[in-house]
Design an enzyme around this catalytic site. Structure first.
Site, PDB file in Angstrom:
ATOM      1  N   ASP A   7      -1.617 118.853  65.510  1.00  0.00           N
ATOM      2  CA  ASP A   7      -0.447 118.979  66.360  1.00  0.00           C
ATOM      3  C   ASP A   7       0.591 119.747  65.543  1.00  0.00           C
ATOM      4  O   ASP A   7       0.455 119.892  64.324  1.00  0.00           O
ATOM      5  CB  ASP A   7       0.051 117.582  66.730  1.00  0.00           C
ATOM      6  CG  ASP A   7       1.336 117.607  67.533  1.00  0.00           C
ATOM      7  OD1 ASP A   7       1.434 118.423  68.461  1.00  0.00           O
ATOM      8  OD2 ASP A   7       2.232 116.815  67.208  1.00  0.00           O
ATOM      9  N   ASP A   9       4.689 119.888  66.078  1.00  0.00           N
ATOM     10  CA  ASP A   9       5.950 119.196  65.796  1.00  0.00           C
ATOM     11  C   ASP A   9       5.709 117.794  65.249  1.00  0.00           C
ATOM     12  O   ASP A   9       5.028 116.974  65.878  1.00  0.00           O
ATOM     13  CB  ASP A   9       6.786 119.087  67.076  1.00  0.00           C
ATOM     14  CG  ASP A   9       7.183 120.449  67.616  1.00  0.00           C
ATOM     15  OD1 ASP A   9       8.199 120.986  67.162  1.00  0.00           O
ATOM     16  OD2 ASP A   9       6.454 120.976  68.484  1.00  0.00           O
TER      17      ASP A   9
END
Length: 216
Positions: A7, A9
């Site tokens: 991922d 953020d």
């Protein structure tokens, strides 16, 4: 394991300063005081919708929601890639993966117009083997669509890929894609949110623990 997907953020990059900063600029336009950074930080993995919930107690059912999202994005687009830093320990992790020739890539719900410039301009992240953004798929996480697309781009079976993320949706997507699901407890967890309840196969508290799992 042959590859690692991340991922973005709260897992690879610390984007909370830019996101919370943009939110507070918007609050200022409405004569509201800034929210404390540590209050806004946990919402940084939830996109504009999560941030507006934190900053304006507003959700998608509010008739002003779409307009407020656009106002937020207009501010964010001016600051999103300023002084972007990776999460602590990510540099060592990525450098080791590169050294050991282990493929790695990124699958995020973040829009490509934000994700691509961040990745392309960052000296560490630009070596990613793939980037799948939120608008590269028809359904965002927790759908496994993006992860399956990434595995196809890497030509590696999902079962031979780790997906690391800091949100329950990341774990759900990884499990449904047939990947090894790993939760990053160092990310943007909300107060009281227990990553142990997400159903991840593994939980790590710092990026170097992924290297321990890979025996690197």
């Amino acid at each position: 394991m042959e590859a690692v997907l991340f991922d973005l953020d709260g897992t690879l990059i610390d984007s909370a300063p830019q996101l919370v900063g943009a939110l507070n600029q918007l609050r200022q336009q409405y004569d509201l005081p800034p929210i404390p950074f540590l209050v806004g930080r946990p919402y940084a993995s939830h996109g504009a919708a999560g941030l507006l919930k934190a900053g304006f107690n507003m959700d998608k059912n509010d008739p002003l929601f779409d307009a407020r999202v656009q106002e937020f994005l207009d501010i964010y687009k001016e600051v999103f890639n300023l002084n972007m830093q990776c999460m602590l320990g990510i540099e060592e992790l990525i450098n080791t993966l590169n050294l050991r020739k282990i493929s790695w890539g990124i699958m995020t719900n973040k829009a490509k117009k934000f994700a691509q410039p961040i990745v392309s301009s960052h000296p560490l992240l630009k070596s990613a083997a793939c980037l799948i953004a939120g608008d590269d798929v028809s359904v965002p996480k927790p759908s496994p669509e993006g992860l399956i697309k990434a595995s196809q781009m890497l030509s590696i079976e999902p079962s031979d890929i780790i997906y690391l993320g800091d949100d329950r949706r990341d774990v759900m997507a990884a499990n449904d894609a047939g990947m090894v699901s790993m939760a990053a407890r160092y990310g943007y967890l909300e107060v009281g949110d227990d990553a142990k309840s997400w159903g991840a196969q593994y939980i790590i508290d710092k990026p170097s623990e992924l290297l321990d799992y890979l025996n690197l």
